[in-house]
Scaffold this active site. Structure first.
Site, mmCIF file in Angstrom:
data_model
loop_
_atom_site.group_PDB
_atom_site.id
_atom_site.type_symbol
_atom_site.label_atom_id
_atom_site.label_comp_id
_atom_site.label_asym_id
_atom_site.label_seq_id
_atom_site.Cartn_x
_atom_site.Cartn_y
_atom_site.Cartn_z
ATOM 1 N N VAL A 34 0.841 -1.206 0.000
ATOM 2 C CA VAL A 34 0.000 0.000 0.000
ATOM 3 C C VAL A 34 0.875 1.255 0.000
ATOM 4 C CG1 VAL A 34 -1.657 1.332 1.374
ATOM 5 C CG2 VAL A 34 -1.996 -1.129 1.055
ATOM 6 N N ASP A 61 4.374 -22.823 4.926
ATOM 7 C CA ASP A 61 4.911 -24.133 4.525
ATOM 8 C C ASP A 61 6.304 -24.116 3.887
ATOM 9 O OD1 ASP A 61 2.465 -24.919 5.401
ATOM 10 O OD2 ASP A 61 1.708 -25.622 3.477
ATOM 11 N N ARG A 108 10.378 -30.152 25.980
ATOM 12 C CA ARG A 108 11.645 -30.792 26.366
ATOM 13 C C ARG A 108 11.767 -30.837 27.899
ATOM 14 N NH1 ARG A 108 15.691 -33.833 23.841
ATOM 15 N NH2 ARG A 108 16.071 -32.455 22.081
ATOM 16 N N GLY A 153 2.680 -28.091 7.465
ATOM 17 C CA GLY A 153 3.577 -28.042 6.316
ATOM 18 C C GLY A 153 3.033 -28.842 5.142
ATOM 19 N N LYS A 193 20.776 -41.501 26.969
ATOM 20 C CA LYS A 193 19.760 -40.431 26.883
ATOM 21 C C LYS A 193 18.456 -40.932 27.486
ATOM 22 C CE LYS A 193 20.845 -37.111 23.367
ATOM 23 N NZ LYS A 193 20.260 -36.164 22.457
ATOM 24 N N GLU A 246 3.241 -32.969 9.259
ATOM 25 C CA GLU A 246 1.875 -33.487 9.099
ATOM 26 C C GLU A 246 1.735 -34.332 7.835
ATOM 27 O OE1 GLU A 246 -1.274 -30.697 8.272
ATOM 28 O OE2 GLU A 246 0.019 -29.409 7.090
ATOM 29 N N ARG A 270 0.459 -20.889 12.722
ATOM 30 C CA ARG A 270 0.079 -19.834 11.764
ATOM 31 C C ARG A 270 -0.129 -18.486 12.462
ATOM 32 N NH1 ARG A 270 -3.676 -22.937 7.868
ATOM 33 N NH2 ARG A 270 -5.215 -21.328 8.248
HETATM 34 O O1 F6P Z 1 -0.858 -24.102 3.723
HETATM 35 C C1 F6P Z 1 -0.839 -23.677 5.033
HETATM 36 C C2 F6P Z 1 -1.429 -24.720 5.948
HETATM 37 O O2 F6P Z 1 -1.369 -24.251 7.267
HETATM 38 C C3 F6P Z 1 -0.803 -26.114 5.848
HETATM 39 O O3 F6P Z 1 0.389 -26.224 6.571
HETATM 40 C C4 F6P Z 1 -1.907 -26.985 6.354
HETATM 41 O O4 F6P Z 1 -1.820 -28.282 5.832
HETATM 42 C C5 F6P Z 1 -3.146 -26.299 5.864
HETATM 43 O O5 F6P Z 1 -2.796 -24.945 5.623
HETATM 44 C C6 F6P Z 1 -4.313 -26.337 6.821
HETATM 45 O O6 F6P Z 1 -5.385 -25.721 6.222
HETATM 46 P P1 F6P Z 1 -6.738 -25.334 6.998
HETATM 47 O O7 F6P Z 1 -6.421 -24.173 7.892
HETATM 48 O O8 F6P Z 1 -7.673 -24.975 5.903
HETATM 49 O O9 F6P Z 1 -7.123 -26.534 7.777
#
Ligand code: F6P
Length: 329
Positions: free
Chosen positions: A23, A134, A161, A177, A220, A229, A262
């Site tokens: 912007v 990701d 941990r 991811g 350990k 994931e 996120r």
């Molecule tokens: O692409 C970003 C992401 O957070 C991925 O890591 C994940 O698999 C997906 O989006 C999850 O999407 P939603 O929030 O729609 O469940």
């Protein structure tokens, strides 16, 4: 020139500073910018961010205080309608109706595919920006949001941990991811995890258990495994079960970090990358560029055609993998 900007797909920390940079660059060039809310779905619904003086035009002050803000003030969505030819056709009509000359899209793979499809039928210019935690996009070393997601994951693993150490446990920590192991790999290196399970590398449960036995024999008492994931095992809980059945010598727990990654205030690295790419996207439009994603490779700002970004897969960093094997041994 009238430019529209939208965020689409999963939100990522850094989308807001990116918008701020876009912007302010547009305002400096005396062009016009409209914020489109809720991604492509919002475009189809003609949802514009309230601009200055009762108009839709965003000004310098519309983006004040955004540097440190997570999420996106524009809101995001995953639009099913936009994935149809009718949806794209409708979007073109709306872009014409509001006299847009150009569009900047911030998002991941789905956002770029949408931009590619739109670019085939709309006569305006489009530049894409890599906004996703990701780090899975071809055409940039890092995506906006990746640094913050790794930072958040490492903080969580550091905390886990403590409990792992106190109770002699193994933790399986699942990170987001989608199909890419970058968050898992970087988190594993930075948090000192012993194991990383990522979709790019297949490893048999027997081999992992053999490694865990060695770790135990070496004295350990606690172990961290970071599981992407998208790993073929099916995630942290599935991996925990598979390894238990294969004879895991450690008592274990599984944790899914999920959408926590996120959120949060973007790291300085994400804020800087977002600002650089936002500014570069606008200058690229002004130079007549279109149909490309702006990214940064080896310190250089670069443009990569959408079709390459969506067709090619970013490879896992072999050097990071080698490093993990050494530092986790
Ligand atoms: O692409 C970003 C992401 O957070 C991925 O890591 C994940 O698999 C997906 O989006 C999850 O999407 P939603 O929030 O729609 O469940």
């Amino acid at each position: 020139m009238r430019i529209g900007v939208l965020c689409s797909g999963g939100d990522a920390p850094g989308m807001n500073p990116c918008l701020r940079s876009i912007v302010r660059t547009v305002c400096t060039c005396n062009d016009e910018i409209y914020g489109i809310q809720h991604g492509y779905e919002g475009l189809l619904n003609e949802e514009f961010y309230p601009g200055e003086n009762g108009s839709h035009i965003m000004g310098m002050r519309s983006v004040s205080g955004l540097s440190k803000l997570g999420g996106t003030i524009l809101h995001s969505s995953r639009s099913k309608r936009f994935q149809t030819p009718e949806g794209i056709h409708e979007a073109v009509n709306i872009l014409h109706k509001h006299k847009f000359n150009a569009l900047i899209t911030i998002g991941g793979n789905g956002t770029l595919s949408g931009a590619l499809a739109l670019g085939k039928v709309w006569d305006g210019q489009i530049i894409g920006l890599p906004g996703t935690i990701d780090n899975d996009l071809f055409g940039t070393d890092y995506t906006i949001g990746f640094s913050t997601a790794v930072h958040t994951a490492v903080e969580a693993v550091d905390k886990l941990r403590d409990t792992a150490g106190s109770h002699d446990l193994m933790f399986f920590v699942e990170v987001m991811g989608r199909h890419c192991g970058d968050i898992a790999l970087s988190t594993a290196i930075a948090s000192g995890a012993e194991i990383a399970c990522i979709p790019e590398i297949e490893e048999s449960p027997e081999r992992i258990v053999a490694r865990l036995r060695k770790i135990k024999e070496a004295g350990k008492t606690s172990v961290m495994a970071i599981v992407a994931e998208g790993d073929e095992s099916g995630g942290a809980f599935a991996m925990q079960k598979i390894l238990k059945e294969a004879g895991n010598p450690f008592d274990s727990r599984a944790v899914v970090l999920g959408h926590v990654l996120r959120g949060g205030s973007p790291t300085p690295e994400d804020r800087i990358l977002a600002s650089e790419l936002g500014n570069f996207a606008v200058s690229s439009l002004l130079l007549g560029e279109s149909g490309k994603m702006a990214g940064k490779i080896h310190g250089e700002l670069v443009l990569t055609p959408f079709q390459h970004c969506v067709a090619e897969h970013k490879k896992v960093d072999a050097e990071q993998l080698r490093l993990l094997h050494i530092v986790a041994s």
